[in-house]
Design an enzyme around this catalytic site. Sequence first.
Site, PDB file in Angstrom:
ATOM      1  N   LYS A 111     -19.017   6.256 -23.504  1.00 31.31           N
ATOM      2  CA  LYS A 111     -18.113   5.121 -23.729  1.00 31.31           C
ATOM      3  C   LYS A 111     -17.654   4.599 -22.388  1.00 31.31           C
ATOM      4  CE  LYS A 111     -16.217   3.223 -27.456  1.00 31.31           C
ATOM      5  NZ  LYS A 111     -16.751   3.308 -28.827  1.00 31.31           N
TER       6      LYS A 111
HETATM    7  N1  GLU Z   1     -18.597   0.545 -30.227  1.00 30.95           N
HETATM    8  C1  GLU Z   1     -19.269   0.910 -31.421  1.00 30.95           C
HETATM    9  C2  GLU Z   1     -18.794   2.274 -31.903  1.00 30.95           C
HETATM   10  O1  GLU Z   1     -17.721   2.716 -31.582  1.00 30.95           O
HETATM   11  C3  GLU Z   1     -20.776   0.784 -31.329  1.00 30.95           C
HETATM   12  C4  GLU Z   1     -21.436   1.626 -30.302  1.00 30.95           C
HETATM   13  C5  GLU Z   1     -22.922   1.334 -30.153  1.00 30.95           C
HETATM   14  O2  GLU Z   1     -23.481   0.593 -30.953  1.00 30.95           O
HETATM   15  O3  GLU Z   1     -23.488   1.907 -29.212  1.00 30.95           O
HETATM   16  O4  GLU Z   1     -19.444   2.919 -32.684  1.00 30.95           O
END
Ligand code: GLU
Length: 421
Positions: A111
């Site tokens: 993240k």
């Molecule tokens: N931000 C989204 C999540 O928390 C998507 C992450 C992604 O598709 O890599 O799942």
Amino acid sequence: MTAIHASAESNPYVQMTQRLDQATGLLELDPGMAAILAEPAHELSVSIPVQMDNGTVRVFTGYRVQHSIARGPAKGGIRYAPDVSLDEVRALAAWMTWKCAVVNVPFGGGKGGIICDPRRMSSGEIERLTRRYTANLLDIIGPERDVPAPDMNTNEQVMAWFMDTYSAHVRATQTAIVTGKPVGLGGSLGRREATGLGVAISAREALRHIGMPNSGCRVVVQGCGNVGGLGAQFIQEMGHKIIAISDIYGAIHNENGLDMPSVLAHLDENRTLEGFPGADRIDGKELLELDCDLLVPAATENQITSENANQIKAKVIVEGANGPTTAAADKVLEDKGVFIVPDILANAGGVTVSYFEWVQDRMGYFWEKKDVFERMERIMVEAFQSVVESAERHKTSPRIGAYCVGVDRVAYCLKIRGLYA
Ligand code: GLU
């Protein structure tokens, strides 16, 4: 400041670790393995100087945390928000690891975040911020290493800038460096709707599982973005009634049901739910405590806590957001018999279609939307089943059942790969 804001209950990383400890205990993992799983594999903190429109230079702080690359490249979004912190990004990265493992896509978890207030920045400032952040991450990202995506306050345009900056540096167009791109630029059909649709599928499976009706339920949704807004629309299409929904400014409420296409059109036009005709205005706190069958928290972390868990009246909670419920609140809700579909399952439709996008980019062959949705639905329904089975097998909640599924799959990969020493 209320107690929760000052306590470990408001620290998402502490919250993640408490659940992880329960799962490693139930799985009887050895302490060394549990220690590996509890620590992020890599963390990078970067300072990002940006020339602002008024000519001054501001220095922003950004992070990228790769919690695990045991099952594949790190995968997970990038959020832009004033309250981003390293512990928050750490927790979100770990949740991505468990989430990818729960839906069994071949990714680890990562993240990113930048401390900034994009609502007070121009498009040009956000572009320069994004490009310099991307440049600062070049040593750790790549289609085989770490693949970002949108998260809170980032969108297709931000992904396009990210992809363009990376491509400029590697001297080749590399669409697979990020997911959630515009469809005309290597994005996947259905990615925009995927998280909301996955939330609706999770709600359907949960209602069926506990024997509630498959239509006519009274539904409250917190958040009206890509997850909450579209999730509410899909849930309404299934025949349920959205009686209240909120945005960051407040909430609207109508016991007879809100028409979601009109709500989304109003939001699109006015950037706020305020003034939506035929609905009462209530505040965000009241929204969560409304009498309803299904509650979908789809905003941010720490919304259902030890302070309000007792007032929650929903029978089912489907977590569209990451980390909306604290561990202390879980306990209260469990005692009240509330069925919770945890975040790492409920909102996994997004990363599942991100996986499809990455696959399509790498093969240069794009699928039809119906194939994307069919494959995503199959994965979500199978994941729901494995979580429920795991919860039954370990005599625990669906949340800890989901952690057990995810943690077990990651631990397997770590074990079979071995330590490199
Ligand atoms: N931000 C989204 C999540 O928390 C998507 C992450 C992604 O598709 O890599 O799942």
